[in-house]
Design a protein around this motif. Structure first.
Motif, PDB file in Angstrom:
ATOM      1  N   ALA A 120       0.807  -1.214   0.000  1.00 16.43           N
ATOM      2  CA  ALA A 120       0.000   0.000   0.000  1.00 16.43           C
ATOM      3  C   ALA A 120       0.843   1.268   0.000  1.00 16.43           C
ATOM      4  CB  ALA A 120      -0.933  -0.004   1.219  1.00 16.43           C
ATOM      5  N   ALA A 121       2.161   1.161  -0.153  1.00 15.59           N
ATOM      6  CA  ALA A 121       3.028   2.337  -0.120  1.00 15.59           C
ATOM      7  C   ALA A 121       2.737   3.251  -1.313  1.00 15.59           C
ATOM      8  CB  ALA A 121       4.489   1.912  -0.120  1.00 15.59           C
ATOM      9  N   PRO A 122       2.764   4.584  -1.118  1.00 14.35           N
ATOM     10  CA  PRO A 122       2.476   5.508  -2.223  1.00 14.35           C
ATOM     11  C   PRO A 122       3.368   5.323  -3.447  1.00 14.35           C
ATOM     12  CG  PRO A 122       2.445   6.676  -0.122  1.00 14.35           C
ATOM     13  CD  PRO A 122       2.942   5.285   0.178  1.00 14.35           C
ATOM     14  N   ALA A 123       4.620   4.918  -3.239  1.00 23.32           N
ATOM     15  CA  ALA A 123       5.526   4.743  -4.379  1.00 23.32           C
ATOM     16  C   ALA A 123       5.078   3.631  -5.305  1.00 23.32           C
ATOM     17  CB  ALA A 123       6.946   4.450  -3.876  1.00 23.32           C
ATOM     18  N   PHE A 124       4.246   2.703  -4.816  1.00 21.40           N
ATOM     19  CA  PHE A 124       3.840   1.545  -5.613  1.00 21.40           C
ATOM     20  C   PHE A 124       2.454   1.716  -6.228  1.00 21.40           C
ATOM     21  CE2 PHE A 124       5.980  -0.744  -1.806  1.00 21.40           C
ATOM     22  CZ  PHE A 124       7.226  -0.243  -2.169  1.00 21.40           C
ATOM     23  N   ASP A 125       1.931   2.927  -6.220  1.00 17.85           N
ATOM     24  CA  ASP A 125       0.623   3.152  -6.829  1.00 17.85           C
ATOM     25  C   ASP A 125       0.662   2.715  -8.292  1.00 17.85           C
ATOM     26  OD1 ASP A 125      -1.383   4.846  -8.429  1.00 17.85           O
ATOM     27  OD2 ASP A 125      -2.012   5.223  -6.365  1.00 17.85           O
ATOM     28  N   GLY A 126      -0.287   1.886  -8.679  1.00 17.60           N
ATOM     29  CA  GLY A 126      -0.261   1.295 -10.008  1.00 17.60           C
ATOM     30  C   GLY A 126      -0.980   2.064 -11.081  1.00 17.60           C
ATOM     31  N   THR A 127      -1.382   3.311 -10.794  1.00 18.57           N
ATOM     32  CA  THR A 127      -2.189   4.068 -11.746  1.00 18.57           C
ATOM     33  C   THR A 127      -1.493   4.253 -13.094  1.00 18.57           C
ATOM     34  OG1 THR A 127      -3.329   5.241  -9.960  1.00 18.57           O
ATOM     35  CG2 THR A 127      -3.353   6.265 -12.135  1.00 18.57           C
ATOM     36  N   SER A 128      -0.226   4.653 -13.074  1.00 17.99           N
ATOM     37  CA  SER A 128       0.469   4.907 -14.342  1.00 17.99           C
ATOM     38  C   SER A 128       0.620   3.633 -15.164  1.00 17.99           C
ATOM     39  CB  SER A 128       1.845   5.531 -14.085  1.00 17.99           C
ATOM     40  OG  SER A 128       1.699   6.857 -13.624  1.00 17.99           O
ATOM     41  N   PHE A 129       0.937   2.525 -14.511  1.00 15.22           N
ATOM     42  CA  PHE A 129       1.031   1.263 -15.246  1.00 15.22           C
ATOM     43  C   PHE A 129      -0.316   0.908 -15.874  1.00 15.22           C
ATOM     44  CE2 PHE A 129       5.004   0.114 -12.876  1.00 15.22           C
ATOM     45  CZ  PHE A 129       5.777  -0.155 -13.986  1.00 15.22           C
ATOM     46  N   ALA A 130      -1.398   1.073 -15.115  1.00 14.08           N
ATOM     47  CA  ALA A 130      -2.718   0.737 -15.652  1.00 14.08           C
ATOM     48  C   ALA A 130      -3.087   1.648 -16.815  1.00 14.08           C
ATOM     49  CB  ALA A 130      -3.763   0.819 -14.546  1.00 14.08           C
ATOM     50  N   ARG A 131      -2.793   2.944 -16.691  1.00  9.80           N
ATOM     51  CA  ARG A 131      -3.091   3.863 -17.791  1.00  9.80           C
ATOM     52  C   ARG A 131      -2.342   3.482 -19.060  1.00  9.80           C
ATOM     53  NH1 ARG A 131      -2.779   9.506 -14.333  1.00  9.80           N
ATOM     54  NH2 ARG A 131      -4.913   9.445 -13.529  1.00  9.80           N
ATOM     55  N   ASP A 132      -1.202   2.808 -18.881  1.00 10.49           N
ATOM     56  CA  ASP A 132      -0.401   2.409 -20.032  1.00 10.49           C
ATOM     57  C   ASP A 132      -0.666   0.974 -20.471  1.00 10.49           C
ATOM     58  OD1 ASP A 132       0.879   4.877 -20.331  1.00 10.49           O
ATOM     59  OD2 ASP A 132       2.321   4.397 -18.771  1.00 10.49           O
ATOM     60  N   GLY A 133      -1.752   0.369 -19.983  1.00  9.41           N
ATOM     61  CA  GLY A 133      -2.197  -0.904 -20.530  1.00  9.41           C
ATOM     62  C   GLY A 133      -1.761  -2.143 -19.799  1.00  9.41           C
ATOM     63  N   VAL A 134      -1.372  -2.023 -18.524  1.00  8.97           N
ATOM     64  CA  VAL A 134      -0.932  -3.163 -17.725  1.00  8.97           C
ATOM     65  C   VAL A 134      -1.874  -3.354 -16.541  1.00  8.97           C
ATOM     66  CG1 VAL A 134       0.867  -3.908 -16.100  1.00  8.97           C
ATOM     67  CG2 VAL A 134       1.501  -3.081 -18.359  1.00  8.97           C
ATOM     68  N   VAL A 135      -2.125  -4.602 -16.166  1.00  5.89           N
ATOM     69  CA  VAL A 135      -2.794  -4.895 -14.905  1.00  5.89           C
ATOM     70  C   VAL A 135      -1.708  -5.030 -13.841  1.00  5.89           C
ATOM     71  CG1 VAL A 135      -4.293  -6.471 -13.643  1.00  5.89           C
ATOM     72  CG2 VAL A 135      -4.692  -6.051 -16.081  1.00  5.89           C
ATOM     73  N   LEU A 136      -1.718  -4.122 -12.861  1.00  2.00           N
ATOM     74  CA  LEU A 136      -0.653  -4.054 -11.857  1.00  2.00           C
ATOM     75  C   LEU A 136      -1.183  -4.576 -10.532  1.00  2.00           C
ATOM     76  CD1 LEU A 136       0.926  -2.349  -9.443  1.00  2.00           C
ATOM     77  CD2 LEU A 136       2.266  -3.194 -11.367  1.00  2.00           C
ATOM     78  N   VAL A 137      -0.420  -5.472  -9.907  1.00  2.00           N
ATOM     79  CA  VAL A 137      -0.799  -6.087  -8.627  1.00  2.00           C
ATOM     80  C   VAL A 137       0.307  -5.846  -7.620  1.00  2.00           C
ATOM     81  CG1 VAL A 137      -1.458  -8.239  -7.467  1.00  2.00           C
ATOM     82  CG2 VAL A 137      -2.030  -7.899  -9.891  1.00  2.00           C
ATOM     83  N   THR A 138      -0.039  -5.406  -6.407  1.00  2.00           N
ATOM     84  CA  THR A 138       0.927  -5.334  -5.309  1.00  2.00           C
ATOM     85  C   THR A 138       0.472  -6.275  -4.198  1.00  2.00           C
ATOM     86  OG1 THR A 138      -0.131  -3.473  -4.145  1.00  2.00           O
ATOM     87  CG2 THR A 138       1.487  -2.938  -5.849  1.00  2.00           C
ATOM     88  N   VAL A 139       1.439  -6.851  -3.473  1.00  2.00           N
ATOM     89  CA  VAL A 139       1.167  -7.978  -2.576  1.00  2.00           C
ATOM     90  C   VAL A 139       1.704  -7.717  -1.177  1.00  2.00           C
ATOM     91  CG1 VAL A 139       1.643 -10.440  -2.193  1.00  2.00           C
ATOM     92  CG2 VAL A 139       1.268  -9.596  -4.516  1.00  2.00           C
ATOM     93  N   ASN A 140       0.939  -8.079  -0.155  1.00  2.00           N
ATOM     94  CA  ASN A 140       1.426  -8.172   1.222  1.00  2.00           C
ATOM     95  C   ASN A 140       1.807  -9.622   1.521  1.00  2.00           C
ATOM     96  OD1 ASN A 140       0.870  -5.485   1.708  1.00  2.00           O
ATOM     97  ND2 ASN A 140      -1.059  -5.881   2.769  1.00  2.00           N
ATOM     98  N   TYR A 141       2.781  -9.803   2.407  1.00  2.00           N
ATOM     99  CA  TYR A 141       3.182 -11.147   2.829  1.00  2.00           C
ATOM    100  C   TYR A 141       3.704 -11.065   4.254  1.00  2.00           C
ATOM    101  CZ  TYR A 141       7.774  -9.296   1.401  1.00  2.00           C
ATOM    102  OH  TYR A 141       8.908  -8.524   1.248  1.00  2.00           O
ATOM    103  N   ARG A 142       3.820 -12.210   4.917  1.00  2.00           N
ATOM    104  CA  ARG A 142       4.268 -12.220   6.308  1.00  2.00           C
ATOM    105  C   ARG A 142       5.742 -11.846   6.430  1.00  2.00           C
ATOM    106  NH1 ARG A 142       1.155 -17.707   8.131  1.00  2.00           N
ATOM    107  NH2 ARG A 142       1.086 -17.970   5.850  1.00  2.00           N
ATOM    108  N   LEU A 143       6.052 -11.075   7.470  1.00  2.00           N
ATOM    109  CA  LEU A 143       7.368 -10.482   7.638  1.00  2.00           C
ATOM    110  C   LEU A 143       8.014 -10.917   8.939  1.00  2.00           C
ATOM    111  CD1 LEU A 143       6.298  -6.857   6.628  1.00  2.00           C
ATOM    112  CD2 LEU A 143       7.533  -8.488   5.172  1.00  2.00           C
ATOM    113  N   GLY A 144       9.325 -10.704   9.045  1.00  2.00           N
ATOM    114  CA  GLY A 144      10.030 -10.947  10.291  1.00  2.00           C
ATOM    115  C   GLY A 144       9.855 -12.363  10.785  1.00  2.00           C
ATOM    116  N   ALA A 145       9.702 -12.489  12.092  1.00  2.00           N
ATOM    117  CA  ALA A 145       9.545 -13.815  12.695  1.00  2.00           C
ATOM    118  C   ALA A 145       8.282 -14.510  12.213  1.00  2.00           C
ATOM    119  CB  ALA A 145       9.521 -13.683  14.220  1.00  2.00           C
TER     120      ALA A 145
END
Length: 501
Positions: A120-145
């Motif tokens: 969900a970080a602002p740097a990973f906003d997928g708007t520009s990729f989508a406007r240019d014809g890509v389906v953009l996905v960002t993922v959360n996963y378990r961290l640390g311990a």
């Protein structure tokens, strides 16, 4: 703003649609990792009744708070720990039109040293990729311990298993968002880049993506199982419990985070050096992927043929260690301090530092140390990863120097996503538009066709240099064998000084 509805295998979703881009946020791709599902492989998402609202970001993985002094990193890290209902194994999708079909898909894995961050970080906003014809996905996963221990009666590499589960979700559901499940590019930066490099070697990820982009990562930042078990025991001792799944499930997430922090601050720390005397995390990345299980069965450095049909784009920034590795604490170091710092995790510290100008009057010890870390932790192993890849491999280097941090770790990300305006506290006000256009278009071209527009690395050692005027040039990273960055001794772990200051 309009509303779009799509069907997934777990149920219907509504997302918003603004300025030609539809967003579906906080979509569960696996069951919430709570109760008996904590410290266990990801389970299937439970179906929901009716239509789920997907217009806002979901919960994020438990993680320590970003230090106030590093607030400028927030655009790359995201909102921190957002507890929600614990359903943080979720992902976000941007698409130009969920009613279309056959669009290239790009799946981004965030960085953060395997301890912090979110999709969900602002740097990973997928708007520009989508406007240019890509389906953009960002993922959360378990961290640390939560994601990278080796518990008795448990399982290893949980964080990587989460990422694999997300890729299964993409394969099974992305067509409903307009994407082509047979044209998926997996990419990530830092720990996310290393995750991508590891999934290239994982038999559990074969066939789930067609292309891979590794930004400031490689396939060497892992520990063999016995060392991960030593780390697990050390954390259990710090928490006053046993290294079993049941015991760790009884520890609340806040208490587990406090235990992690105490272990990072403790002296002596657990000795996590390998048989060559090297700690691949260099006492900064405490929790790393583990080799020797079903996710990563092969040892570090062993070539794999599993990704023969996958195109690879891989690269680093020119001054990786200027940011995020404690470089702000190096300023007062003298030569003895610099050697002691590196010797804690690398046996030939003084020799390596001398190659970076340790005793040159024009170079400060801090400059020698950050240059050594840049090559040791990023540039040299990145090029070795490129050389080991069994398919086409293309190399780049991000060399534009921001007025704030130089060509530091993570600075390439806003240019790739075309989100430099959201990251001005990190890169300043002078980000060249031509550089943004060049990097963003290169990533688009690679995801679409598998060719970024320059020759493969091979023996020519050519790399695309991304600066104010991007151009192809001779690669300046350490030689492709990386021999000068491999310790001279082998066998049992060395008795190198721990180098405390």
């Amino acid at each position: 703003m309009t509303i779009h509805t799509v069907n997934t295998e777990a149920g219907r979703l509504t997302g918003d649609h603004t300025d030609g881009v539809a967003r579906f946020l906080g979509i569960p791709y696996a069951a919430a990792p709570v109760g008996e599902r904590r410290f266990a492989p990801p389970g299937p998402t439970e179906r929901w009744a009716g239509t789920r609202n997907a217009t806002g970001y979901g919960a994020t993985a438990p993680q320590p708070a970003l230090h106030p002094a590093h607030a400028y990193l927030a655009p790359l890290i995201g909102p921190g720990w957002v507890t929600g209902d614990g359903d943080y194994l979720n992902l976000n999708v941007w698409t130009p039109d969920p009613g279309t079909s056959g669009l290239p898909v790009m799946v981004y894995v965030h960085g953060g040293g395997f301890m912090i961050g979110s999709g969900a970080a602002p740097a990973f906003d997928g708007t520009s990729f989508a406007r240019d014809g890509v389906v953009l996905v960002t993922v959360n996963y378990r961290l640390g311990a939560e994601g990278f221990l080796a518990l008795s009666g448990g399982i290893t590499n949980i964080g990587l298993r989460d990422q694999i589960a997300a890729l299964h979700w993409v394969r099974d559901n992305i067509a409903g968002f307009g994407g082509n499940p047979d044209n998926v590019t997996l990419f990530g930066e830092s720990a996310g880049g290393s995750s991508v490099a590891f999934l290239l070697r994982s038999p559990l990820a074969v066939g789930l993506f067609r292309r891979a982009i590794v930004q400031s990562g490689h396939d060497e930042m892992a520990r063999r199982l016995e060392l991960t078990e030593e780390l697990t025991k050390a954390l259990a001792a710090r928490l006053g419990t046993s290294p079993t799944t049941g015991a760790f499930r009884a520890i609340s997430a806040p208490n587990l985070l406090r235990g992690q922090a105490a272990l990072l601050r403790s002296e002596p720390r657990p000795d996590l050096r390998d048989d060559n005397g090297v700690d691949p995390g260099h006492r900064r990345a405490l929790f790393l992927p583990t080799t020797g299980d079903d996710v990563l069965p092969d040892p570090v450095g062993v070539p794999s043929t599993l990704s023969r049909g996958v195109d690879l784009l891989i690269g680093t920034t020119l001054e990786e260690a200027n940011l995020g590795l404690g470089a702000d604490a190096f300023a007062a170091f003298d030569a003895h301090d610099a050697v002691a710092e590196l010797a804690a995790t690398y046996p030939d510290a003084e020799t390596l530092l001398e190659r970076h100008g340790l005793h040159d009057p024009a170079v400060t010890p801090a400059q020698a140390l950050t240059a050594a870390y840049t090559d040791l932790m990023f540039r040299a192993p990145s090029r070795r990863t490129a050389r080991r890849h069994p398919g086409p491999a293309y190399v780049y280097e991000f060399a534009w120097r921001s007025p704030l941090h130089g060509a530091a770790h993570g600075l390439d990300v806003p240019f790739v996503f075309d989100t430099t305006q959201a990251c001005r506290g990190l890169i300043g006000d002078a980000a060249p538009d031509a550089l943004t256009q060049a990097m963003h278009q290169t990533w688009l071209d690679f995801a679409t066709h598998g060719n970024p527009g320059w020759p493969t690395y091979d023996d020519a050692r050519k790399a695309m240099r991304f600066d104010a005027s991007p151009h192809l040039c001779e690669d300046t990273a350490p030689n492709d064998t990386g021999a000068e960055y491999l310790p001279k001794r082998s066998g049992q772990r060395t008795s190198t000084s721990r180098g405390s200051r």
